[in-house]
Scaffold this active site. Structure first.
Site, mmCIF file in Angstrom:
data_model
loop_
_atom_site.group_PDB
_atom_site.id
_atom_site.type_symbol
_atom_site.label_atom_id
_atom_site.label_comp_id
_atom_site.label_asym_id
_atom_site.label_seq_id
_atom_site.Cartn_x
_atom_site.Cartn_y
_atom_site.Cartn_z
ATOM 1 N N SER A 113 0.830 -1.210 0.000
ATOM 2 C CA SER A 113 0.000 0.000 0.000
ATOM 3 C C SER A 113 0.863 1.259 0.000
ATOM 4 C CB SER A 113 -0.964 0.013 1.193
ATOM 5 O OG SER A 113 -0.274 0.202 2.398
ATOM 6 N N ASN A 114 2.043 1.176 0.585
ATOM 7 C CA ASN A 114 2.917 2.358 0.567
ATOM 8 C C ASN A 114 3.581 2.545 -0.793
ATOM 9 O OD1 ASN A 114 3.039 3.730 3.335
ATOM 10 N ND2 ASN A 114 3.008 1.537 3.797
ATOM 11 N N LYS A 133 16.629 -12.404 7.274
ATOM 12 C CA LYS A 133 17.676 -11.435 6.926
ATOM 13 C C LYS A 133 18.089 -11.625 5.473
ATOM 14 C CE LYS A 133 21.376 -14.440 8.610
ATOM 15 N NZ LYS A 133 22.527 -14.615 9.483
ATOM 16 N N MET A 151 10.380 -6.770 4.871
ATOM 17 C CA MET A 151 10.466 -7.333 6.217
ATOM 18 C C MET A 151 11.703 -8.212 6.405
ATOM 19 S SD MET A 151 7.999 -5.685 7.312
ATOM 20 C CE MET A 151 7.521 -6.264 8.932
ATOM 21 N N HIS A 199 8.819 3.017 9.032
ATOM 22 C CA HIS A 199 8.523 2.193 10.207
ATOM 23 C C HIS A 199 7.251 2.711 10.879
ATOM 24 C CE1 HIS A 199 9.338 -0.592 13.455
ATOM 25 N NE2 HIS A 199 8.949 0.376 14.271
#
Ligand code: GAR
Length: 192
Positions: free
Chosen positions: A12-13, A65, A92, A111
């Site tokens: 969405s961002n 990671k 993520m 964030h």
């Protein structure tokens, strides 16, 4: 300013950034590529919708990671785009020195809390459970220490009586959708 967006999920961002670009609100920034570390990420559907290349890059072998072979694949894919800015929009995974060095000083992260409060996973849930009076979102430069790099901008969101985790999440996301494109636009315009 050539912008590459990295994400893992909903997107969405990324959509808010592309929408801003379409409406001429992204300054001199231009999104040149979207990358996801999950093949099913909805973020990838934005590519065809907005006419921007979008691709899955295999992040293996690690789960949380980006290191080793997966890191090398991401570095190669992003480097080929010659980015001026790498935007983590819901990516993520923790970045390690290889990627951070390859794009030193060019990586920003979104964030969902007012850092330094509530770093790590589930920033919105953490703030809700802590019963704070306000929370919000932060855009910051990415460094080795997770969620600890220099803060570029923040937007606050008050917690109101009757707020649920869902209503709070909606408000934080709305603030994110306004903040992140604005920060990218500002970064794209050299200060006089
Ligand atoms: C956003 O709320 C972003 O702040 C968060 O993931 C969501 C991504 O949503 N990022 C982090 O928690 C990073 N630690 P989106 O995929 O809809 O843009």
């Amino acid at each position: 300013m050539r912008v590459v967006i990295l994400g893992s999920g909903r997107g969405s961002n990324a959509e808010a950034i592309l929408q801003a670009q379409q409406e001429g609100r992204l300054g001199r920034a231009r999104v040149v590529h979207l990358f996801a570390d999950k093949p099913e990420a909805r973020l990838l559907e934005l590519g065809p919708r907005f006419g921007v290349p979008a691709a899955f890059v295999d992040p293996a072998p690690f789960k949380t990671k980006l290191e080793g072979a997966g890191e090398e694949r991401f570095i190669a894919a992003v480097r080929a785009c010659e980015p001026d800015l790498v935007v983590l929009a819901g990516f993520m995974r923790v970045l390690k020195p290889g990627f951070l060095t390859a794009f030193a000083g060019k990586i920003i992260n979104l964030h969902p809390s007012l850092l330094p409060a509530f770093p790590g996973l589930d920033g919105i849930g953490q703030a809700f459970r802590a019963g704070v009076k306000e929370t919000g979102c932060t855009v910051h430069y990415v460094t080795l220490e997770v969620d600890a790099g220099e803060i570029i901008a923040q937007a606050s969101v008050p917690l109101e009586p009757g707020d649920t985790l869902e209503s709070l999440a909606q408000k934080v996301h709305a603030a994110e959708h306004e903040l992140l494109p604005r920060v990218i636009a500002e970064l794209s315009v050299p200060r006089g």
